[in-house]
Design an enzyme around this catalytic site. Structure first.
Site, mmCIF file in Angstrom:
data_model
loop_
_atom_site.group_PDB
_atom_site.id
_atom_site.type_symbol
_atom_site.label_atom_id
_atom_site.label_comp_id
_atom_site.label_asym_id
_atom_site.label_seq_id
_atom_site.Cartn_x
_atom_site.Cartn_y
_atom_site.Cartn_z
ATOM 1 N N ASP A 66 0.819 -1.202 0.000
ATOM 2 C CA ASP A 66 0.000 0.000 0.000
ATOM 3 C C ASP A 66 0.860 1.262 0.000
ATOM 4 O OD1 ASP A 66 0.945 -0.338 2.603
ATOM 5 O OD2 ASP A 66 -1.009 -0.819 3.430
ATOM 6 N N ASN A 135 -7.718 -2.702 14.093
ATOM 7 C CA ASN A 135 -9.118 -2.923 13.697
ATOM 8 C C ASN A 135 -9.257 -4.091 12.719
ATOM 9 O OD1 ASN A 135 -8.111 -1.904 11.334
ATOM 10 N ND2 ASN A 135 -9.518 -0.166 11.180
ATOM 11 N N HIS A 137 -7.478 -4.578 9.949
ATOM 12 C CA HIS A 137 -7.179 -4.332 8.540
ATOM 13 C C HIS A 137 -5.898 -5.054 8.118
ATOM 14 C CE1 HIS A 137 -4.909 -0.318 9.477
ATOM 15 N NE2 HIS A 137 -4.004 -1.209 9.159
ATOM 16 N N GLU A 142 -9.669 -1.605 5.030
ATOM 17 C CA GLU A 142 -10.345 -1.289 6.281
ATOM 18 C C GLU A 142 -11.621 -2.131 6.406
ATOM 19 O OE1 GLU A 142 -8.823 0.346 8.372
ATOM 20 O OE2 GLU A 142 -7.985 2.239 7.666
HETATM 21 N N1 LIG Z 1 -0.922 0.083 6.139
HETATM 22 C C1 LIG Z 1 -0.265 -0.462 7.271
HETATM 23 C C2 LIG Z 1 -0.468 -1.950 7.283
HETATM 24 O O1 LIG Z 1 0.179 -2.544 6.179
HETATM 25 C C3 LIG Z 1 0.041 -2.453 8.606
HETATM 26 O O2 LIG Z 1 0.149 -3.852 8.605
HETATM 27 C C4 LIG Z 1 -0.917 -2.046 9.683
HETATM 28 C C5 LIG Z 1 -0.420 -2.263 11.084
HETATM 29 O O3 LIG Z 1 0.507 -1.300 11.411
HETATM 30 P P1 LIG Z 1 1.582 -1.522 12.515
HETATM 31 O O4 LIG Z 1 2.335 -2.732 12.100
HETATM 32 O O5 LIG Z 1 2.440 -0.302 12.529
HETATM 33 O O6 LIG Z 1 0.858 -1.740 13.789
HETATM 34 O O7 LIG Z 1 -1.354 -0.731 9.481
HETATM 35 C C6 LIG Z 1 -0.654 0.148 8.635
HETATM 36 O O8 LIG Z 1 -1.443 1.254 8.575
#
Ligand SMILES: N[C@@H]1[C@@H](O)[C@H](O)[C@@H](COP(=O)(O)O)O[C@@H]1O
Length: 252
Positions: A66, A135, A137, A142
């Site tokens: 992403d 959440n 995702h 989302e």
């Molecule tokens: N877009 C990214 C995701 O690819 C990631 O896996 C997730 C968890 O983030 P983190 O690993 O910093 O908790 O949210 C982010 O916003």
């Protein structure tokens, strides 16, 4: 879903790196799917150690999950910059083979279509690395994302904007509100998936992803329908799983 446990995040990173090395290390030109965020950082550190010790990923291709829409690629928190800093360099990837969605494109929807085409032209992803949002995702899919969704422009959930404000001086107003993300369907097309999660803040999402119904309300639950998924968890992220979900030695 296979579940592997480590007491801590660093150990989870080692386990995940070992899976990746054994899955793709022997392929001449593997295609990796790479995630950003804090979750995969211990994995990248452990994989970088293996590269230092002789693992050669210089012919691997990589596709990021992403990218924010509207952030210049040279912004330090653009995923172009994060992938270059945390993945391409440390893992010794060839920058020419590393792809990130063009979130700064004038027409992001067209950029999304180009990204799907580029993944297809590379014959798909061999191994997709995933984190998970609090959440549920995956990528920036989302709650509400369809199981057959493809790379597209999405609006970020308020919780994701708040969670990611830590990368923007703690100021949620600086976090982009839209992103380009591979879809759930795109992610499920990967031949193998390794999801790493650590910390108490992920425990609820992990439990629902593993034990809850498959639902768009918790996008990671759709991973249940893939036949080669490994979740690598630390003790805190696994803390809300029922004993029946845990590896036998941990459930005793
Ligand atoms: N877009 C990214 C995701 O690819 C990631 O896996 C997730 C968890 O983030 P983190 O690993 O910093 O908790 O949210 C982010 O916003």
């Amino acid at each position: 879903m296979r579940i592997l446990l480590s007491p801590d995040a660093a150990g989870a990173g080692e386990i995940a790196a070992a899976i990746i090395a054994s899955s793709v290390g022997d392929r001449p030109a593997p295609v990796l799917g790479v995630a950003t965020g804090s979750s995969p950082q211990p994995l990248y550190r452990a994989l970088a150690d293996r590269v230092q010790a002789g693992l050669d990923l210089s012919r691997a291709a990589a596709f990021a999950l992403d990218e924010y829409v509207g952030l210049p690629v040279d912004h330090p928190e653009s995923y172009h910059a994060v992938i270059a800093r945390e993945v391409t360099g440390p893992l010794g990837l060839d920058p020419a083979r590393v792809h990130v969605p063009e979130g700064a494109a004038a027409d992001p929807a067209a950029a999304a279509a180009r990204y799907e085409a580029a993944i297809a032209a590379a014959a798909g992803v061999d191994l997709q690395i995933l984190g998970i949002g609090a959440n549920g995702h995956i990528g920036f899919n989302e709650p509400g994302s369809a199981v057959d969704s493809r790379t597209r422009v999405v609006d970020l959930a308020p919780r994701t904007v708040a969670d990611n404000s830590r990368f923007f001086d703690g100021d949620a107003g600086l976090v982009p509100t839209r992103a380009l993300t591979q879809g759930i369907g795109t992610i499920l097309d990967a031949r193998e998936i390794v999801l790493i999660a650590w910390g108490e803040s992920k425990a609820d999402a992990v439990a629902r992803a593993v034990e809850g119904p498959q639902t768009a309300e918790l996008p990671a639950s759709f991973l249940q329908r893939h036949d080669r998924v490994t979740l690598v968890l630390d003790a805190a992220a696994a803390s809300r799983l029922s004993p029946a979900s845990l590896p036998v030695e941990a459930a005793r």
